[in-house]
Design a protein around this motif. Structure first.
Motif, PDB file in Angstrom:
ATOM      1  N   UNK A   1       0.844  -1.194   0.000  1.00  0.00           N
ATOM      2  CA  UNK A   1       0.000   0.000   0.000  1.00  0.00           C
ATOM      3  C   UNK A   1       0.880   1.246   0.000  1.00  0.00           C
ATOM      4  N   UNK A   2       1.032   1.842  -1.180  1.00  0.00           N
ATOM      5  CA  UNK A   2       1.878   3.039  -1.336  1.00  0.00           C
ATOM      6  C   UNK A   2       1.004   4.281  -1.446  1.00  0.00           C
ATOM      7  N   UNK A   3       0.084   4.418  -0.479  1.00  0.00           N
ATOM      8  CA  UNK A   3      -0.795   5.584  -0.460  1.00  0.00           C
ATOM      9  C   UNK A   3      -0.132   6.700   0.351  1.00  0.00           C
ATOM     10  N   UNK A   4      -0.608   7.919   0.137  1.00  0.00           N
ATOM     11  CA  UNK A   4      -0.018   9.063   0.832  1.00  0.00           C
ATOM     12  C   UNK A   4      -0.302   9.008   2.329  1.00  0.00           C
ATOM     13  N   UNK A   5       0.576   9.648   3.100  1.00  0.00           N
ATOM     14  CA  UNK A   5       0.457   9.642   4.557  1.00  0.00           C
ATOM     15  C   UNK A   5      -0.497  10.744   5.021  1.00  0.00           C
ATOM     16  N   UNK A   6      -1.683  10.777   4.404  1.00  0.00           N
ATOM     17  CA  UNK A   6      -2.727  11.722   4.793  1.00  0.00           C
ATOM     18  C   UNK A   6      -3.816  10.944   5.533  1.00  0.00           C
ATOM     19  N   UNK A   7      -4.732  11.650   6.161  1.00  0.00           N
ATOM     20  CA  UNK A   7      -5.835  10.969   6.846  1.00  0.00           C
ATOM     21  C   UNK A   7      -6.627  10.125   5.858  1.00  0.00           C
TER      22      UNK A   7
END
Length: 201
Positions: A144-150
């Motif tokens: 999971x290479x998603x952004x470190x946002x909420x």
């Protein structure tokens, strides 16, 4: 009444350029003027390239990448490791990983993140297709290479829940101090995450 200094064709070009990310009205005017001054060298080739892109570019039915073939070049590359799938929010993230030459597996583009505020639900993203791909016995890990946002983290947790019961490992990108980064310039969240993700030297 605003005095018009150019013809409607030039105004239309400026207005369209101003819709591009990173270009406001002033930057759009400069870009339009530069294109017009370099009509043969830039404007005409750009027009041809945009027509080609409009006619030939498509979205990959497997991973969501954009290419001129479907399935895309990455999905059909026999040198790619088909046991791992890297999940990204958008095509721009996929391109960033490719530029860094950081991944040799397959990809899956979600098309965004879950967001209650913006009304983006799981069925608005390609999460269902990801679960189908993860069920393939050849796939062993989902990264999971998603952004470190909420929104990114909410999406990651939702995907992990959906993957439960499948014989596939899940992992995520490490978050923390960037290479060349100085602690004094980092935000508290990044420093906290880096401290939690510390490892032996």
């Amino acid at each position: 009444m605003v005095k018009r200094t150019t013809g409607p064709e030039i105004e239309r070009l400026i207005q369209l350029l101003a819709k591009l990310p990173g270009l406001g009205p002033r930057s759009a005017r400069r870009a339009a003027l530069h294109l017009i001054k370099n009509r043969e060298r830039l404007l005409h080739p750009l027009m041809v390239a945009m027509e080609d892109a409009h006619d030939k570019v498509t979205v990959c039915s497997l991973c969501g990448n954009v290419d001129t073939i479907d399935p895309c070049t990455l999905c059909t590359d026999p040198r790619r490791d088909r046991s791992v799938i890297c999940v990204v929010e958008d095509v721009g993230d996929l391109w960033a990983l490719e530029r860094a030459n950081a991944w040799n597996g397959l990809y899956h583009v979600l098309g965004g993140t879950l967001s209650a505020i913006e009304g983006i639900r799981p069925e608005d993203l390609s999460i269902g297709q990801l679960i189908e791909r993860a069920a393939d016995e050849q796939v062993q890990e989902i990264v999971l290479a998603v952004n470190a946002t909420i929104e990114g983290q909410t999406t990651a947790h939702y995907i992990i829940e959906r993957l439960k019961g499948l014989n596939v490992a899940t992992s995520r990108l490490a978050h923390g101090v960037p290479v060349g980064g100085e602690l004094d310039y980092l935000d508290e969240g990044t420093i906290t995450q880096a401290m939690k993700a510390r490892r032996p030297f």
